[in-house]
Write a protein that holds these residues in place. Structure first.
Motif, PDB file in Angstrom:
ATOM      1  N   GLU A   1     -12.810 -13.105   4.694  1.00 26.21           N
ATOM      2  CA  GLU A   1     -12.703 -13.873   5.935  1.00 26.21           C
ATOM      3  C   GLU A   1     -11.908 -13.135   7.019  1.00 26.21           C
ATOM      4  N   VAL A   2     -11.024 -12.246   6.598  1.00 25.17           N
ATOM      5  CA  VAL A   2     -10.262 -11.434   7.554  1.00 25.17           C
ATOM      6  C   VAL A   2     -10.205 -10.000   7.039  1.00 25.17           C
ATOM      7  N   ASP A   3      -9.985  -9.072   7.953  1.00 25.48           N
ATOM      8  CA  ASP A   3      -9.930  -7.655   7.581  1.00 25.48           C
ATOM      9  C   ASP A   3      -8.507  -7.134   7.456  1.00 25.48           C
TER      10      ASP A   3
ATOM     11  N   LYS B   1      -7.153 -19.672  14.100  1.00 22.54           N
ATOM     12  CA  LYS B   1      -7.849 -19.122  12.947  1.00 22.54           C
ATOM     13  C   LYS B   1      -7.061 -17.912  12.456  1.00 22.54           C
ATOM     14  N   LEU B   2      -7.181 -17.620  11.159  1.00 24.64           N
ATOM     15  CA  LEU B   2      -6.435 -16.491  10.606  1.00 24.64           C
ATOM     16  C   LEU B   2      -6.779 -15.191  11.323  1.00 24.64           C
ATOM     17  N   SER B   3      -8.040 -15.028  11.689  1.00 22.40           N
ATOM     18  CA  SER B   3      -8.472 -13.785  12.336  1.00 22.40           C
ATOM     19  C   SER B   3      -7.868 -13.592  13.722  1.00 22.40           C
ATOM     20  N   LYS B   4      -7.325 -14.671  14.293  1.00 23.17           N
ATOM     21  CA  LYS B   4      -6.741 -14.599  15.636  1.00 23.17           C
ATOM     22  C   LYS B   4      -5.226 -14.421  15.612  1.00 23.17           C
ATOM     23  N   ILE B   5      -4.640 -14.462  14.411  1.00 19.70           N
ATOM     24  CA  ILE B   5      -3.186 -14.320  14.301  1.00 19.70           C
ATOM     25  C   ILE B   5      -2.826 -12.844  14.239  1.00 19.70           C
ATOM     26  N   THR B   6      -1.910 -12.439  15.099  1.00 12.84           N
ATOM     27  CA  THR B   6      -1.531 -11.026  15.183  1.00 12.84           C
ATOM     28  C   THR B   6      -0.074 -10.825  14.762  1.00 12.84           C
TER      29      THR B   6
END
Length: 302
Positions: free
Chosen positions: A164-166, A121-126
């Motif tokens: 959806e992401v910060d 998920k996009l939120s898990k990509i660092t």
């Protein structure tokens, strides 16, 4: 006595060797009264150990199921989903040419991004994830390095607008300066007209295999005398040639500007054009070989 870490087993989780020699972590489980069939957690979520699969199952998968979400649905909105949606949209809107920009982005994504990042998920990509990819392509040039940011930055920007992401880790990537081609005036003291004359003469000296000679020579004359993009010329059809009016019309769908271009037929190409009845004007020439054709022509002109 406590079990050694490597001896710990997890209920319903096994390691399987696939026919291609790779290993996969397979998971079968029951949750909220429903039994789920065997799932390949390596393919679905990138789990490479049974512990990773166990943690993924209990910390994320079951939570999603409790919320009524389907983590196994092929439409789960991971990076693969967002990339493929953008890929299709950019082609439909004609912002990416399917045979150039879109093709190059898809090739890069499949080669360097899909396996390590596509399932996330996009939120898990660092940023660390992205830096790992850059390290894996450290042997390539600036253009390849910049591809990563060009692909990801707009995806994250849109996701931020949707709430959806910060954060946007792609915005932290450095943009590398791409090497520009040296101007001809820096490489030679000859004026442009002299160079064109030499290239024109070289076309007559070019000796490809006999079956390709007329077609290739006509293409090289057309390329040299009209100064149109070589990819565009390869897409021309016999129906775009109006010999009675001494006119070529490149239709909007094959030009970079998405506008029709009208230009004259070079006299050197008329005989070959007459021999083509319909369809592609240069059916036996391929995009990937044009650089080789041109290099040969350059060597003959020196």
């Amino acid at each position: 006595m406590a079990k050694k870490k490597e001896d710990i087993t997890y209920s319903g989780i096994t390691t399987k060797e696939l026919k291609n020699g790779e290993t996969a972590i397979m998971v079968r489980f029951k949750y909220l009264g429903k039994t789920y069939p065997l799932k390949n957690f390596t393919k679905l979520f990138g789990c490479n150990t049974e512990k990773q699969a166990h943690d993924k199952l209990n910390q994320e998968i079951k939570k999603m199921l409790s919320e009524g979400k389907d983590p196994f649905n092929s439409q789960t909105k991971n990076l693969d989903y967002y990339f493929e949606e953008r890929y299709k949209t950019q082609i439909i809107k004609k912002l990416w040419r399917e045979d150039t920009t879109a093709k190059n982005y898809l090739k890069f994504y499949n080669k360097y991004m899909r396996k390590p990042l596509g399932w996330k998920k996009l939120s898990k990509i660092t940023y660390t994830d992205l830096d790992d990819i850059l390290k894996s392509i450290s042997h390539t040039g600036a253009t390849q390095h910049n591809q990563l940011k060009k692909i990801l930055n707009p995806i994250f920007k849109e996701a931020m607008r949707r709430g959806e992401v910060d954060t946007n880790p792609a915005s932290l990537l450095e943009r590398h300066k791409e090497k520009k081609k040296e101007k001809i005036s820096k490489r030679t003291t000859e004026d442009n007209l002299t160079i064109v004359k030499k290239l024109y003469k070289a076309v007559g000296l070019y000796k490809p295999k006999q079956t390709l000679k007329k077609e290739l020579n006509a293409y090289l004359y057309l390329l040299l005398l009209t100064a149109h993009r070589y990819g565009e010329l390869l897409k021309l059809t016999r129906e775009d040639i109006y010999l009675d009016k001494n006119l070529i019309i490149s239709p909007a769908e094959i030009t970079k500007t998405r506008e029709d271009y009208h230009y004259p037929v070079p006299e050197e190409c008329v005989e070959y054009f007459k021999s083509v009845n319909s369809g592609k004007l240069f059916p036996n020439l391929v995009y990937s070989s044009v650089a080789d054709y041109w290099s040969k022509l350059m060597s003959l002109s020196t």
